[in-house]
Design a protein around this motif. Structure first.
Motif: not given
Length: 322
Positions: A199-207
């Motif tokens: 999840l961190a690799a795919a979506a760390a910069e999620t808003d």
């Protein structure tokens, strides 16, 4: 009193039965009686019929159903959400209100509208009323392999998301999310550390996170995302919508102090009835146009007792037709 056919719950431990019930009568000038054309069998309907939903009154007998497509006395078709204090919509007739209904075009597929409005409404309202999405923002859907979660991927794309990550347990349904708008998918497994890294690799910069799971997956995902963000002062809005996995999490206090993390819910009570009503026309138009797709499975209302215990087929929504 006039009688009608209806699904009637007489015990929270048993499925509804198809039997006679009194036809409800309008109580105010805003209420009107409709002929029910199709009513969706949503998870919210099941929990209400089991007495397990937080909005349940606990009173029996009851007619389940929270929304439907119906025909007004003047022949016009409407989608409506039932008031909390009236009989439900799984019957030949039901009460609708001008305050909680929207007229549908004649070419609308009533089964699809009945199937899609409730699950799509959760993400539609969350992204328009709770945390209005800005064009290009990144969205993570936690629980994207459920029906409402999969629809949330479509809704987020339609409302302007620039990047969408779908996370869920079912690998087959995860793959299908790419076709409806997801840029990347993450499989949730029993290995919390491995899932957190993915999840961190795919979506760390999620808003924005649309969370349909809560419980352990949410607990692990919150820590993983906040730890991996390149700029922790950048706002992360977590919208709690469903609790399929569990009703509670343990949230370390440091998660709230060390990052710009905002946690809120979206649902009945946190959004006013007027706000929901204001969103009905635009969402109904999207479903009617086919830009938000759903597979509806019509079943005769008379078969409610037999269909009730059956698990929902992934990607489909049962619709009861009087």
């Amino acid at each position: 009193m006039a009688q009608m056919n209806a699904a009637v719950v007489t015990s929270f431990a048993e499925p509804p039965r198809y039997q006679q019930a009194e036809v409800p009568q309008p109580r105010t000038p805003q209420e009107f009686l409709v002929e029910v054309l199709a009513a969706g069998l949503h998870p919210r309907v099941r929990t209400g019929a089991a007495g397990a939903h937080y909005a349940s009154s606990g009173a029996l007998p009851m007619i389940p159903g929270i929304d439907a497509v119906g025909r007004r006395p003047d022949g016009r078709r409407v989608y409506f959400v039932a008031d909390d204090d009236v009989a439900g919509t799984m019957a030949d007739q039901a009460l609708a209100s001008t305050r909680r209904s929207v007229e549908l075009p004649e070419d609308a597929d009533v089964a699809k509208v009945a199937a899609a409005m409730n699950p799509a409404m959760s993400s539609w309202v969350a992204l328009r009323r709770r945390v209005p999405i800005a064009p290009g923002q990144a969205v993570l859907v936690l629980g994207a392999t459920g029906n409402a979660g999969a629809m949330a991927v479509q809704v987020a794309r339609r409302l302007g998301a620039g990047r969408i990550v779908g996370a869920g347990r079912d690998p087959g349904r995860l793959a299908a999310l790419i076709a409806v708008g997801a840029d990347e998918v993450v499989q949730l497994t029993g290995d919390g550390h491995a899932t957190g890294r993915a999840l961190a690799a795919a979506a760390a910069e999620t808003d924005i996170v649309l969370d349909y799971l809560w419980g352990q997956p949410a607990q692990e995902a919150i820590v993983a995302l906040l730890t991996a963000r390149s700029d922790r002062s950048r706002e992360l809005n977590w919208i709690q919508i469903g609790a399929v996995v569990g009703p509670a999490i343990e949230l370390p206090s440091v998660a709230l102090r060390s990052a710009n993390f905002r946690l809120q819910g979206s649902g009945q009570g946190s959004v006013s009835g007027q706000a929901y009503l204001a969103e009905l026309p635009s969402l109904a138009a999207e479903i009617t146009a086919g830009t938000i797709a759903v597979t509806a499975t019509p079943v005769p209302l008379a078969d409610v007792e037999q269909i009730w215990p059956r698990p929902e087929v992934p990607g489909q929504r049962t619709v009861l037709v009087p």
